[in-house]
Design an enzyme around this catalytic site. Structure first.
Site, PDB file in Angstrom:
ATOM      1  N   HIS A   1     -10.989  -4.481  10.812  1.00 40.82           N
ATOM      2  CA  HIS A   1     -11.521  -4.576   9.238  1.00 40.82           C
ATOM      3  C   HIS A   1     -12.651  -3.512   9.150  1.00 40.82           C
ATOM      4  CE1 HIS A   1      -8.567  -7.416   8.105  1.00 40.82           C
ATOM      5  NE2 HIS A   1      -9.177  -7.694   7.108  1.00 40.82           N
TER       6      HIS A   1
ATOM      7  N   GLU B   1       0.987  -1.260  -0.001  1.00 41.59           N
ATOM      8  CA  GLU B   1       0.097  -0.124   0.151  1.00 41.59           C
ATOM      9  C   GLU B   1       0.825   1.215  -0.057  1.00 41.59           C
ATOM     10  OE1 GLU B   1      -0.729  -2.482   1.820  1.00 41.59           O
ATOM     11  OE2 GLU B   1      -2.620  -3.342   1.649  1.00 41.59           O
TER      12      GLU B   1
HETATM   13  C1  LIG Z   1      -2.354  -4.576   4.689  1.00 45.22           C
HETATM   14  C2  LIG Z   1      -3.381  -5.151   4.058  1.00 45.22           C
HETATM   15  N1  LIG Z   1      -3.570  -5.161   2.784  1.00 45.22           N
HETATM   16  C3  LIG Z   1      -4.520  -5.889   2.164  1.00 45.22           C
HETATM   17  C4  LIG Z   1      -5.532  -6.788   2.681  1.00 45.22           C
HETATM   18  C5  LIG Z   1      -6.479  -7.561   2.386  1.00 45.22           C
HETATM   19  N2  LIG Z   1      -6.157  -8.949   2.242  1.00 45.22           N
HETATM   20  C6  LIG Z   1      -6.352  -9.645   3.091  1.00 45.22           C
HETATM   21  S1  LIG Z   1      -5.661 -11.325   2.800  1.00 45.22           S
HETATM   22  C7  LIG Z   1      -5.004 -10.936   1.770  1.00 45.22           C
HETATM   23  C8  LIG Z   1      -3.964 -11.735   0.770  1.00 45.22           C
HETATM   24  C9  LIG Z   1      -2.922 -12.369   1.659  1.00 45.22           C
HETATM   25  O1  LIG Z   1      -2.320 -13.441   0.908  1.00 45.22           O
HETATM   26  P1  LIG Z   1      -1.201 -14.235   1.523  1.00 45.22           P
HETATM   27  O2  LIG Z   1      -0.226 -13.355   2.417  1.00 45.22           O
HETATM   28  O3  LIG Z   1      -0.410 -15.017   0.527  1.00 45.22           O
HETATM   29  O4  LIG Z   1      -1.856 -15.135   2.655  1.00 45.22           O
HETATM   30  P2  LIG Z   1      -3.016 -16.115   2.377  1.00 45.22           P
HETATM   31  O5  LIG Z   1      -4.378 -15.585   2.664  1.00 45.22           O
HETATM   32  O6  LIG Z   1      -2.855 -16.822   1.009  1.00 45.22           O
HETATM   33  O7  LIG Z   1      -2.823 -17.169   3.473  1.00 45.22           O
HETATM   34  C10 LIG Z   1      -5.049  -9.415   1.194  1.00 45.22           C
HETATM   35  C11 LIG Z   1      -4.811  -8.758   0.084  1.00 45.22           C
HETATM   36  C12 LIG Z   1      -4.886  -6.815   4.301  1.00 45.22           C
HETATM   37  N3  LIG Z   1      -5.748  -7.751   4.816  1.00 45.22           N
HETATM   38  N4  LIG Z   1      -3.999  -6.179   4.657  1.00 45.22           N
END
Ligand SMILES: Cc1ncc(C[n+]2csc(CCOP(=O)(O)OP(=O)(O)O)c2C)c(N)n1
Ligand SMILES: [Mg+2]
Lengths: 346, 314
Positions: free
Chosen positions: A129, A60
């Protein structure tokens, strides 16, 4: 006139601006993915291509600085955050860079950029959230902050935001995306910086922010059945704030509730109450009352969410107290209909 | 724990049991979800259980782990109380956090599950700080931070790796690489390889490709944890794994168009929690009874009272 949802209105505004102006582009985490940010980015990638509508890594702060760089060089970025909580990671770019770039270059580098962020209550979204953080943005000189509540204003203010030469924070309460109303087809900007009187009434002014406009209108309907007339004002633009419209109303009704969609302490409601009081002190029959979230991180469990968030019922009770009327019979009134409609996870 | 060599069959059984517990707990959540008794988002680990199980097994009781919103598996693998977990999901006062935190923020500090953050990558530096505390207080603890592949795109991840390497802190970085961040594939998001990048900071790093193999993950982790305890410096473990459900919520979403079902089938062909039918048959009844009890506990636990709204704030 044809009717659109708030989400469709936001989308249509972006589409029309992208058609009109090839420098406009829309990006952010999940923007082109099939969930389409509540439908607001549906079809953008298909129509305008991946150059003008794209996803980003989960980065971000960098992507916000990137938007600044693009805006500096003649593009008009629209950066989307599915939750305002994630925009916190970009506060340095926003507050130390974007807000004062034009200022520190002697007015030679306007930053035409829009940051859309979804705010407020979801469905068991808990402490990380479901924030609004309105005063975080309104506090900072150099940022315009809008929070439309109707489909018409969603479209008009999005167009105005994209055309603005200044950075604009565009705050969308997630439950507002379903609101449906008649929306003009042409691309007309609503002026940034003017409030809208949504309902006229002589007894008490409610200045309501974002989702609380819906609750205030609901409270006004309920109270009208008991002979109480609320005037409901939606500031629409939170910075700069149209204090004239608020003061004109409160001068007539002489009683005011400020209903915010955020924490109360040090919140935007404090600014509203102070601005109104400064202008209307002599006419007020009572101190301005503020309503907002309880002073705690947001609980996940609904039993506590329902006491954390004020709603139309809270407004009715404060009106009863301020006007010395009631208590009115609220049996049979459905106060949580939007919440019941919303089934997670977003 | 790490000093005695357990009977290999017992060890296999124990790991399998924990993995199966996680699987069955999440399947119960899937069954319950439509009835609306869990009114908050759930990020399931079905397909990824072996990472949590393998990583947690070699840890000692006072070692610490920081997790994410996809945290049921780690909570259970660390020995978090099942009753309190179900009550938390139900939003009841008997929950680990009185029902106020929910699925995304499971924590059980008493068993070293230090917390779960739903803001991507934001718990990674906590592990580095806790590792500094371990060194200052001379506790010989290993601090684990588990995160997804997407988390490696945040600045704070790089800053944390750098600091841990620079100051030689006893952190085990565990990347659960399921190849997805919500609906975006790795190739759409990253110009680097995570393992190479960790090595650039001077952190010894390895990748395991069989993310279903809890024994291999436990062995690799055991070796890394021993090294960390010996020299007090960080290590990095990436495990390729598979998320079988939608990013958030109980359903499969192969119809959504961002990935293909074939990946699921490949995974299932190797997943011991599907293939090892003997162990499944032997262990399921007892685990199911345990889950039944936890569900009953959650149902019987009272709702938080209005006074609870303002507790634990300041
Ligand atoms: C700082 C932030 N940006 C965006 C989000 C929205 N978001 C939640 S989970 C996620 C994906 C995360 O992917 P990963 O780290 O690979 O974990 P996974 O869900 O695959 O276990 C996103 C973009 C968030 N929670 N926090
Ligand atoms: Mg991932």
């Amino acid at each position: 006139m044809r009717r659109l949802s708030f989400a469709e209105a936001v989308r249509e505004a972006m589409v029309q601006e992208m058609e009109r102006d090839p420098t406009v582009f829309v990006f952010g985490i999940g923007v082109p993915s099939h969930a389409k940010i509540f439908g607001t980015t549906a079809g953008l990638e298909e129509q305008f291509g991946a150059e003008r509508c794209f996803d980003t890594p989960i980065s971000e702060e960098s992507m916000t600085g990137f938007a600044l760089g693009a805006a500096l060089r003649g593009l008009r970025p629209v950066h989307v955050h599915i939750r305002v909580d994630f925009l916190l990671l970009a506060m340095n770019q926003l507050v130390n860079m974007i807000s004062c770039y034009n200022y520190t270059t002697g007015g030679r580098t306007p930053i035409p950029l829009v940051i859309r962020a979804i705010i407020g209550r979801g469905w068991g979204q808990g402490a990380q959230h479901s924030k609004s953080l309105i005063s975080y943005f309104t506090h900072v000189p150099g940022l315009k902050v809008v929070a439309p509540t109707t489909p018409v204003d969603a479209k008009g203010l999005m167009i105005a935001a994209i055309r603005s030469e200044d950075p604009v924070i565009f705050l969308e309460h997630r439950w507002l995306h379903w609101a449906v109303d008649a929306v003009p087809e042409d691309a007309a900007a609503s002026p940034i910086g003017t409030a809208r009187v949504l309902r006229r009434g002589r007894d008490l002014t409610v200045v309501a922010v974002s989702w609380m406009v819906v609750e205030a209108m609901h409270a006004a309907d309920i109270l009208a059945r008991h002979g109480i007339e609320l005037e409901v004002i939606d500031p629409r633009t939170l910075a700069p704030l149209d204090v004239d419209t608020l003061a004109a109303s409160v001068s007539r009704t002489r009683t005011c509730i400020v209903a915010d969609c955020d924490w109360v302490f040090s919140g935007f409601s404090a600014e509203l109450a102070a601005s109104i009081t400064e202008r209307c002190f002599g006419q007020l029959t009572k101190p301005v009352r503020r309503l907002g979230w309880a002073h705690t991180p947001c609980p996940t469990v609904r039993a506590l969410e329902n006491v954390f968030y004020p709603n139309a019922e809270t407004i009715v009770h404060v009106v009863e107290d301020m006007l010395g009327c009631g208590p009115f019979d609220l049996a049979g009134v459905d106060f949580y209909n939007h919440e019941n409609r919303f089934k997670g996870p977003f | 724990m790490t000093d005695v060599t357990p009977d290999p069959k017992d060890r296999h059984d124990r790991l399998f049991r924990t993995a199966l517990l996680i699987r069955l707990v999440e399947e119960r959540i899937i069954d319950l979800y439509p009835s609306d008794c869990i009114q908050s988002p759930v990020h399931l680990s079905i397909g990824q259980e072996a990472v949590a199980v393998g990583v947690c097994e070699p840890l000692q009781r006072n070692d610490l782990l920081f997790g994410t919103y996809r945290g049921h598996a780690y909570y259970l693998a660390r020995g978090g109380d099942l009753n309190a977990m179900f009550a938390e999901l139900f939003g009841k006062i008997g929950g680990v956090s009185k029902g106020k935190a929910g699925s995304m923020h499971l924590a059980a500090p008493a068993v070293g599950m230090m917390g779960s953050s739903a803001v991507v990558a934001s718990a990674i530096p906590h592990a580095v700080g806790a590792a500094l505390a371990a060194r200052v207080r001379n506790t010989n603890q290993v601090i684990v931070t588990a995160f997804g592949d997407g988390a490696t795109e945040e600045g704070v991840y790089h800053e944390s790796l750098n600091f841990a390497a620079l100051h030689g802190l006893p952190v085990l970085f565990v990347c659960e690489n399921n190849g997805l961040a919500v609906h975006a594939s790795l190739a759409e998001r990253q110009a680097y390889r995570m393992i190479d990048q960790a090595r650039l900071y001077g952190i010894p790093a390895e990748t395991l490709t069989d993310g279903w193999d809890f024994l291999a993950i436990a062995d690799a982790t055991d070796a890394l944890v021993r090294e960390i305890r010996r020299d007090g410096r960080p290590r990095y473990l990436e495990v390729a794994t598979y998320r079988s459900r939608e990013h958030v919520g109980p359903a499969e979403d192969f119809g959504a168009g961002y990935r293909r079902r074939i990946g699921l089938e490949d995974w299932q062909d190797r997943d011991p929690l599907i293939q090892d039918t003997d162990r499944i048959a032997r262990l399921t009844p007892e685990i199911t009874a345990e889950i039944d009890r936890a569900e009953a506990f959650a149902r019987a636990s009272p709702w938080p009272e209005h006074e609870d709204l303002l507790s634990d704030v300041v």
